[in-house]
Design a protein around this motif. Sequence first.
Motif, mmCIF file in Angstrom:
data_model
loop_
_atom_site.group_PDB
_atom_site.id
_atom_site.type_symbol
_atom_site.label_atom_id
_atom_site.label_comp_id
_atom_site.label_asym_id
_atom_site.label_seq_id
_atom_site.Cartn_x
_atom_site.Cartn_y
_atom_site.Cartn_z
ATOM 1 N N VAL A 155 37.471 46.282 28.547
ATOM 2 C CA VAL A 155 36.765 45.210 27.847
ATOM 3 C C VAL A 155 35.280 45.550 27.790
ATOM 4 C CG1 VAL A 155 38.378 43.367 28.451
ATOM 5 C CG2 VAL A 155 36.452 43.845 29.948
ATOM 6 N N ILE A 156 34.613 44.957 26.839
ATOM 7 C CA ILE A 156 33.164 45.080 26.743
ATOM 8 C C ILE A 156 32.575 43.947 27.568
ATOM 9 C CG2 ILE A 156 31.184 45.017 25.194
ATOM 10 C CD1 ILE A 156 33.099 46.000 22.972
ATOM 11 N N HIS A 157 31.693 44.306 28.488
ATOM 12 C CA HIS A 157 31.084 43.300 29.367
ATOM 13 C C HIS A 157 29.577 43.308 29.166
ATOM 14 C CE1 HIS A 157 30.444 40.799 32.885
ATOM 15 N NE2 HIS A 157 29.508 41.648 33.253
ATOM 16 N N CYS A 158 29.017 42.136 28.902
ATOM 17 C CA CYS A 158 27.570 41.975 28.759
ATOM 18 C C CYS A 158 27.047 41.272 29.995
ATOM 19 C CB CYS A 158 27.236 41.165 27.514
ATOM 20 S SG CYS A 158 27.845 41.900 26.002
ATOM 21 N N SER A 159 26.141 41.901 30.701
ATOM 22 C CA SER A 159 25.582 41.287 31.907
ATOM 23 C C SER A 159 24.440 40.348 31.530
ATOM 24 C CB SER A 159 25.100 42.361 32.876
ATOM 25 O OG SER A 159 24.011 43.053 32.321
ATOM 26 N N SER A 160 24.018 39.567 32.486
ATOM 27 C CA SER A 160 22.970 38.576 32.231
ATOM 28 C C SER A 160 21.629 39.223 31.894
ATOM 29 C CB SER A 160 22.816 37.644 33.430
ATOM 30 O OG SER A 160 22.520 38.398 34.593
ATOM 31 N N ASN A 161 21.429 40.493 32.302
ATOM 32 C CA ASN A 161 20.155 41.162 31.997
ATOM 33 C C ASN A 161 20.173 41.893 30.655
ATOM 34 O OD1 ASN A 161 21.650 43.462 32.437
ATOM 35 N ND2 ASN A 161 20.489 44.148 34.223
ATOM 36 N N GLY A 162 21.298 41.766 29.905
ATOM 37 C CA GLY A 162 21.390 42.359 28.581
ATOM 38 C C GLY A 162 22.083 43.708 28.537
ATOM 39 N N SER A 163 22.472 44.234 29.698
ATOM 40 C CA SER A 163 23.187 45.515 29.734
ATOM 41 C C SER A 163 24.614 45.315 29.243
ATOM 42 C CB SER A 163 23.221 46.062 31.160
ATOM 43 O OG SER A 163 21.917 46.285 31.627
ATOM 44 N N VAL A 164 25.145 46.351 28.590
ATOM 45 C CA VAL A 164 26.508 46.304 28.066
ATOM 46 C C VAL A 164 27.306 47.426 28.713
ATOM 47 C CG1 VAL A 164 27.933 46.445 25.997
ATOM 48 C CG2 VAL A 164 25.686 45.356 25.887
ATOM 49 N N PHE A 165 28.491 47.077 29.234
ATOM 50 C CA PHE A 165 29.346 48.041 29.908
ATOM 51 C C PHE A 165 30.752 47.954 29.355
ATOM 52 C CE2 PHE A 165 26.194 46.582 32.991
ATOM 53 C CZ PHE A 165 25.621 47.784 33.392
ATOM 54 N N ILE A 166 31.476 49.046 29.462
ATOM 55 C CA ILE A 166 32.912 49.065 29.188
ATOM 56 C C ILE A 166 33.562 49.156 30.561
ATOM 57 C CG2 ILE A 166 34.795 50.264 28.030
ATOM 58 C CD1 ILE A 166 32.639 49.126 26.141
ATOM 59 N N HIS A 185 41.104 44.685 34.663
ATOM 60 C CA HIS A 185 41.356 44.071 35.968
ATOM 61 C C HIS A 185 40.054 43.815 36.721
ATOM 62 C CE1 HIS A 185 41.214 48.337 37.175
ATOM 63 N NE2 HIS A 185 40.889 47.886 38.377
ATOM 64 N N LEU A 186 39.053 44.664 36.529
ATOM 65 C CA LEU A 186 37.750 44.416 37.149
ATOM 66 C C LEU A 186 37.025 43.269 36.465
ATOM 67 C CD1 LEU A 186 36.380 48.025 37.779
ATOM 68 C CD2 LEU A 186 37.353 46.434 39.444
ATOM 69 N N ALA A 187 37.182 43.172 35.175
ATOM 70 C CA ALA A 187 36.524 42.094 34.428
ATOM 71 C C ALA A 187 37.065 40.746 34.860
ATOM 72 C CB ALA A 187 36.713 42.284 32.932
ATOM 73 N N LYS A 188 38.383 40.667 35.083
ATOM 74 C CA LYS A 188 38.986 39.396 35.503
ATOM 75 C C LYS A 188 38.503 38.997 36.884
ATOM 76 C CE LYS A 188 43.080 39.811 32.638
ATOM 77 N NZ LYS A 188 44.524 40.048 32.595
ATOM 78 N N SER A 189 38.435 39.952 37.820
ATOM 79 C CA SER A 189 37.973 39.611 39.163
ATOM 80 C C SER A 189 36.491 39.239 39.152
ATOM 81 C CB SER A 189 38.233 40.761 40.136
ATOM 82 O OG SER A 189 37.482 41.893 39.781
ATOM 83 N N GLU A 190 35.701 39.919 38.309
ATOM 84 C CA GLU A 190 34.281 39.593 38.195
ATOM 85 C C GLU A 190 34.088 38.217 37.584
ATOM 86 O OE1 GLU A 190 30.501 41.438 35.862
ATOM 87 O OE2 GLU A 190 31.728 42.845 37.000
ATOM 88 N N GLN A 191 34.929 37.883 36.609
ATOM 89 C CA GLN A 191 34.848 36.573 35.967
ATOM 90 C C GLN A 191 35.164 35.473 36.976
ATOM 91 O OE1 GLN A 191 37.629 35.906 32.733
ATOM 92 N NE2 GLN A 191 36.093 34.759 31.615
ATOM 93 N N LYS A 192 36.149 35.705 37.831
ATOM 94 C CA LYS A 192 36.493 34.726 38.863
ATOM 95 C C LYS A 192 35.315 34.523 39.812
ATOM 96 C CE LYS A 192 41.456 35.611 38.850
ATOM 97 N NZ LYS A 192 42.588 36.198 39.588
ATOM 98 N N GLN A 193 34.637 35.631 40.177
ATOM 99 C CA GLN A 193 33.476 35.534 41.059
ATOM 100 C C GLN A 193 32.358 34.750 40.384
ATOM 101 O OE1 GLN A 193 32.480 39.560 42.064
ATOM 102 N NE2 GLN A 193 34.125 39.760 43.565
ATOM 103 N N ASP A 194 32.121 35.014 39.102
ATOM 104 C CA ASP A 194 31.088 34.285 38.364
ATOM 105 C C ASP A 194 31.414 32.800 38.308
ATOM 106 O OD1 ASP A 194 29.685 36.595 37.935
ATOM 107 O OD2 ASP A 194 30.334 36.859 35.850
ATOM 108 N N ASN A 195 32.694 32.463 38.086
ATOM 109 C CA ASN A 195 33.100 31.061 38.035
ATOM 110 C C ASN A 195 32.875 30.388 39.381
ATOM 111 O OD1 ASN A 195 33.839 31.254 35.367
ATOM 112 N ND2 ASN A 195 36.015 31.558 35.783
ATOM 113 N N ARG A 196 33.163 31.105 40.472
ATOM 114 C CA ARG A 196 32.930 30.534 41.808
ATOM 115 C C ARG A 196 31.456 30.286 42.029
ATOM 116 N NH1 ARG A 196 36.369 34.866 44.365
ATOM 117 N NH2 ARG A 196 38.445 34.227 43.786
ATOM 118 N N LYS A 197 30.605 31.249 41.624
ATOM 119 C CA LYS A 197 29.164 31.092 41.778
ATOM 120 C C LYS A 197 28.659 29.868 41.015
ATOM 121 C CE LYS A 197 28.043 35.978 42.422
ATOM 122 N NZ LYS A 197 27.438 37.146 41.784
#
Length: 107
Positions: A74-85, A89-101
């Motif tokens: 997936v294409i992931h855009c971070s809060s500082n404007g960086s874009v990563f591929i 499975h990492l995107a889903k776990s990161e999204q869960k962490q963001d939701n918890r935060k």
Amino acid sequence: VAAQKCRKRKLNAILNLEEDVCNLQTQKESLKKEHSQCSKLINQIKQKLNNLYHDIFSRLRDDQGRPVNPGQYVIHCSSNGSVFIIPKHLAKSEQKQDNRKEQMTGD
């Protein structure tokens, strides 16, 4: 005389309420049109984003020069404007962490 004044006030109140209803109906129709236009714009933007997503993935290659599978990344855009591929499975776990935060901070 008191009864006439009472009836007149009541009639004025009814007329004012009828006018309010008419104005609200006009406003409702206007909001329906605006909602419809916004929905169309959102769909157009979604389509453009989908096209961009496919265009990006059609150009990406892994270390061996093979096309990157959009089903696995997936294409992931971070809060500082960086874009990563990143792998999905990492995107889903990161999204869960963001939701918890967000739940912890109340954002």
